[in-house]
Scaffold this motif. Structure first.
Motif, PDB file in Angstrom:
ATOM      1  N   MET A   4      18.453  -5.290 -13.707  1.00  0.00           N
ATOM      2  CA  MET A   4      17.179  -4.802 -13.197  1.00  0.00           C
ATOM      3  C   MET A   4      16.829  -3.512 -13.917  1.00  0.00           C
ATOM      4  SD  MET A   4      15.971  -4.108  -9.292  1.00  0.00           S
ATOM      5  CE  MET A   4      16.886  -2.647  -8.866  1.00  0.00           C
ATOM      6  N   GLN A   5      15.587  -3.429 -14.339  1.00  0.00           N
ATOM      7  CA  GLN A   5      15.095  -2.225 -14.996  1.00  0.00           C
ATOM      8  C   GLN A   5      13.780  -1.837 -14.324  1.00  0.00           C
ATOM      9  OE1 GLN A   5      14.416  -2.702 -19.182  1.00  0.00           O
ATOM     10  NE2 GLN A   5      13.614  -0.658 -19.425  1.00  0.00           N
ATOM     11  N   ILE A   6      13.716  -0.631 -13.783  1.00  0.00           N
ATOM     12  CA  ILE A   6      12.507  -0.148 -13.134  1.00  0.00           C
ATOM     13  C   ILE A   6      11.666   0.593 -14.160  1.00  0.00           C
ATOM     14  CG2 ILE A   6      11.558   1.261 -11.268  1.00  0.00           C
ATOM     15  CD1 ILE A   6      13.221  -1.154 -10.333  1.00  0.00           C
ATOM     16  N   ASN A   7      10.435   0.131 -14.334  1.00  0.00           N
ATOM     17  CA  ASN A   7       9.482   0.766 -15.241  1.00  0.00           C
ATOM     18  C   ASN A   7       8.320   1.305 -14.422  1.00  0.00           C
ATOM     19  OD1 ASN A   7      11.028   0.024 -17.398  1.00  0.00           O
ATOM     20  ND2 ASN A   7       9.742  -1.684 -18.003  1.00  0.00           N
ATOM     21  N   SER A   8       7.555   2.182 -15.030  1.00  0.00           N
ATOM     22  CA  SER A   8       6.359   2.685 -14.369  1.00  0.00           C
ATOM     23  C   SER A   8       5.196   2.655 -15.338  1.00  0.00           C
ATOM     24  CB  SER A   8       6.581   4.106 -13.843  1.00  0.00           C
ATOM     25  OG  SER A   8       6.812   4.993 -14.914  1.00  0.00           O
ATOM     26  N   GLY A   9       4.016   2.730 -14.780  1.00  0.00           N
ATOM     27  CA  GLY A   9       2.816   2.705 -15.608  1.00  0.00           C
ATOM     28  C   GLY A   9       1.631   3.275 -14.861  1.00  0.00           C
ATOM     29  N   ILE A  10       0.521   3.294 -15.572  1.00  0.00           N
ATOM     30  CA  ILE A  10      -0.732   3.802 -15.024  1.00  0.00           C
ATOM     31  C   ILE A  10      -1.791   2.715 -15.218  1.00  0.00           C
ATOM     32  CG2 ILE A  10      -2.569   5.534 -15.327  1.00  0.00           C
ATOM     33  CD1 ILE A  10      -0.155   6.913 -14.345  1.00  0.00           C
ATOM     34  N   ALA A  11      -2.613   2.505 -14.203  1.00  0.00           N
ATOM     35  CA  ALA A  11      -3.712   1.540 -14.304  1.00  0.00           C
ATOM     36  C   ALA A  11      -4.955   2.149 -13.669  1.00  0.00           C
ATOM     37  CB  ALA A  11      -3.355   0.246 -13.597  1.00  0.00           C
ATOM     38  N   GLU A  12      -6.109   1.757 -14.190  1.00  0.00           N
ATOM     39  CA  GLU A  12      -7.372   2.139 -13.566  1.00  0.00           C
ATOM     40  C   GLU A  12      -7.967   0.896 -12.942  1.00  0.00           C
ATOM     41  OE1 GLU A  12      -9.907   3.991 -16.485  1.00  0.00           O
ATOM     42  OE2 GLU A  12      -9.123   5.965 -15.958  1.00  0.00           O
ATOM     43  N   ILE A  13      -8.369   1.020 -11.686  1.00  0.00           N
ATOM     44  CA  ILE A  13      -9.031  -0.085 -11.013  1.00  0.00           C
ATOM     45  C   ILE A  13     -10.353   0.405 -10.440  1.00  0.00           C
ATOM     46  CG2 ILE A  13      -6.875  -1.301 -10.507  1.00  0.00           C
ATOM     47  CD1 ILE A  13      -7.096  -0.337  -7.639  1.00  0.00           C
ATOM     48  N   LYS A  14     -11.265  -0.540 -10.247  1.00  0.00           N
ATOM     49  CA  LYS A  14     -12.593  -0.197  -9.757  1.00  0.00           C
ATOM     50  C   LYS A  14     -12.513   0.476  -8.394  1.00  0.00           C
ATOM     51  CE  LYS A  14     -17.069  -2.100  -8.701  1.00  0.00           C
ATOM     52  NZ  LYS A  14     -17.879  -3.278  -8.477  1.00  0.00           N
ATOM     53  N   ARG A  15     -13.252   1.546  -8.265  1.00  0.00           N
ATOM     54  CA  ARG A  15     -13.295   2.271  -6.990  1.00  0.00           C
ATOM     55  C   ARG A  15     -14.175   1.527  -6.006  1.00  0.00           C
ATOM     56  NH1 ARG A  15     -15.188   8.546  -5.943  1.00  0.00           N
ATOM     57  NH2 ARG A  15     -14.995   8.413  -3.682  1.00  0.00           N
ATOM     58  N   ILE A  16     -13.688   1.418  -4.770  1.00  0.00           N
ATOM     59  CA  ILE A  16     -14.485   0.878  -3.678  1.00  0.00           C
ATOM     60  C   ILE A  16     -14.537   1.927  -2.573  1.00  0.00           C
ATOM     61  CG2 ILE A  16     -13.963  -1.530  -4.247  1.00  0.00           C
ATOM     62  CD1 ILE A  16     -11.990  -1.525  -1.863  1.00  0.00           C
ATOM     63  N   GLU A  17     -15.443   1.734  -1.635  1.00  0.00           N
ATOM     64  CA  GLU A  17     -15.675   2.733  -0.591  1.00  0.00           C
ATOM     65  C   GLU A  17     -14.450   2.977   0.281  1.00  0.00           C
ATOM     66  OE1 GLU A  17     -17.614   5.658   1.392  1.00  0.00           O
ATOM     67  OE2 GLU A  17     -18.397   4.573  -0.336  1.00  0.00           O
ATOM     68  N   ASN A  18     -13.839   1.934   0.803  1.00  0.00           N
ATOM     69  CA  ASN A  18     -12.697   2.079   1.706  1.00  0.00           C
ATOM     70  C   ASN A  18     -11.510   1.283   1.177  1.00  0.00           C
ATOM     71  OD1 ASN A  18     -13.968   3.689   3.820  1.00  0.00           O
ATOM     72  ND2 ASN A  18     -15.203   1.871   4.202  1.00  0.00           N
ATOM     73  N   PRO A  19     -10.750   1.851   0.239  1.00  0.00           N
ATOM     74  CA  PRO A  19      -9.631   1.084  -0.317  1.00  0.00           C
ATOM     75  C   PRO A  19      -8.525   0.872   0.724  1.00  0.00           C
ATOM     76  CG  PRO A  19      -9.490   3.352  -1.018  1.00  0.00           C
ATOM     77  CD  PRO A  19     -10.800   3.206  -0.284  1.00  0.00           C
ATOM     78  N   ASN A  20      -7.815  -0.224   0.566  1.00  0.00           N
ATOM     79  CA  ASN A  20      -6.671  -0.484   1.434  1.00  0.00           C
ATOM     80  C   ASN A  20      -5.542  -1.051   0.579  1.00  0.00           C
ATOM     81  OD1 ASN A  20      -7.136  -3.279   1.119  1.00  0.00           O
ATOM     82  ND2 ASN A  20      -8.558  -3.269   2.842  1.00  0.00           N
ATOM     83  N   THR A  21      -4.398  -1.207   1.184  1.00  0.00           N
ATOM     84  CA  THR A  21      -3.214  -1.685   0.472  1.00  0.00           C
ATOM     85  C   THR A  21      -3.467  -3.038  -0.183  1.00  0.00           C
ATOM     86  OG1 THR A  21      -1.772  -0.484   1.973  1.00  0.00           O
ATOM     87  CG2 THR A  21      -0.774  -2.304   0.760  1.00  0.00           C
ATOM     88  N   GLU A  22      -4.080  -3.955   0.548  1.00  0.00           N
ATOM     89  CA  GLU A  22      -4.324  -5.297   0.018  1.00  0.00           C
ATOM     90  C   GLU A  22      -5.200  -5.246  -1.229  1.00  0.00           C
ATOM     91  OE1 GLU A  22      -4.708  -4.510   3.316  1.00  0.00           O
ATOM     92  OE2 GLU A  22      -2.873  -5.484   3.988  1.00  0.00           O
ATOM     93  N   TYR A  23      -6.235  -4.413  -1.220  1.00  0.00           N
ATOM     94  CA  TYR A  23      -7.122  -4.304  -2.381  1.00  0.00           C
ATOM     95  C   TYR A  23      -6.357  -3.779  -3.595  1.00  0.00           C
ATOM     96  CZ  TYR A  23     -10.608  -2.630  -5.636  1.00  0.00           C
ATOM     97  OH  TYR A  23     -11.328  -2.405  -6.782  1.00  0.00           O
ATOM     98  N   ILE A  24      -5.636  -2.691  -3.433  1.00  0.00           N
ATOM     99  CA  ILE A  24      -4.908  -2.084  -4.555  1.00  0.00           C
ATOM    100  C   ILE A  24      -3.890  -3.071  -5.116  1.00  0.00           C
ATOM    101  CG2 ILE A  24      -3.357  -0.223  -5.265  1.00  0.00           C
ATOM    102  CD1 ILE A  24      -6.156   0.826  -4.560  1.00  0.00           C
ATOM    103  N   GLU A  25      -3.096  -3.691  -4.252  1.00  0.00           N
ATOM    104  CA  GLU A  25      -2.060  -4.603  -4.725  1.00  0.00           C
ATOM    105  C   GLU A  25      -2.646  -5.862  -5.354  1.00  0.00           C
ATOM    106  OE1 GLU A  25       0.857  -5.010  -1.600  1.00  0.00           O
ATOM    107  OE2 GLU A  25       1.491  -2.916  -1.875  1.00  0.00           O
ATOM    108  N   SER A  26      -3.774  -6.351  -4.841  1.00  0.00           N
ATOM    109  CA  SER A  26      -4.390  -7.536  -5.454  1.00  0.00           C
ATOM    110  C   SER A  26      -4.943  -7.200  -6.835  1.00  0.00           C
ATOM    111  CB  SER A  26      -5.480  -8.127  -4.559  1.00  0.00           C
ATOM    112  OG  SER A  26      -6.625  -7.295  -4.520  1.00  0.00           O
TER     113      SER A  26
END
Length: 60
Positions: A1-23
């Motif tokens: 197992m190797q843990i990596n990290s990264g950065i992503a930009e996703i479209k901003r919405i008014e009320n973000p939630n966990t499901e939106y970010i993870e999807s």
């Protein structure tokens, strides 16, 4: 197992939630172990995420 990290930009919405970010991360092929919104701009959320990268040794 190797843990990596990264950065992503996703479209901003008014009320973000966990499901939106993870999807949105799943759409770009990332199944995060953890994530955090690290920056908010007018149009985007910048997300820092960590994920498990399976190495060739683990596939054998």
């Amino acid at each position: 197992m190797q843990i990596n990290s990264g950065i992503a930009e996703i479209k901003r919405i008014e009320n973000p939630n966990t499901e939106y970010i993870e999807s949105e991360l799943n759409k770009i092929g990332i199944t995060p172990l953890r994530w955090a919104i690290v920056k908010i701009s007018k149009d985007f959320f910048t997300i820092n995420y960590a994920y498990d990268k399976i190495t060739e040794d683990e596939c054998v």
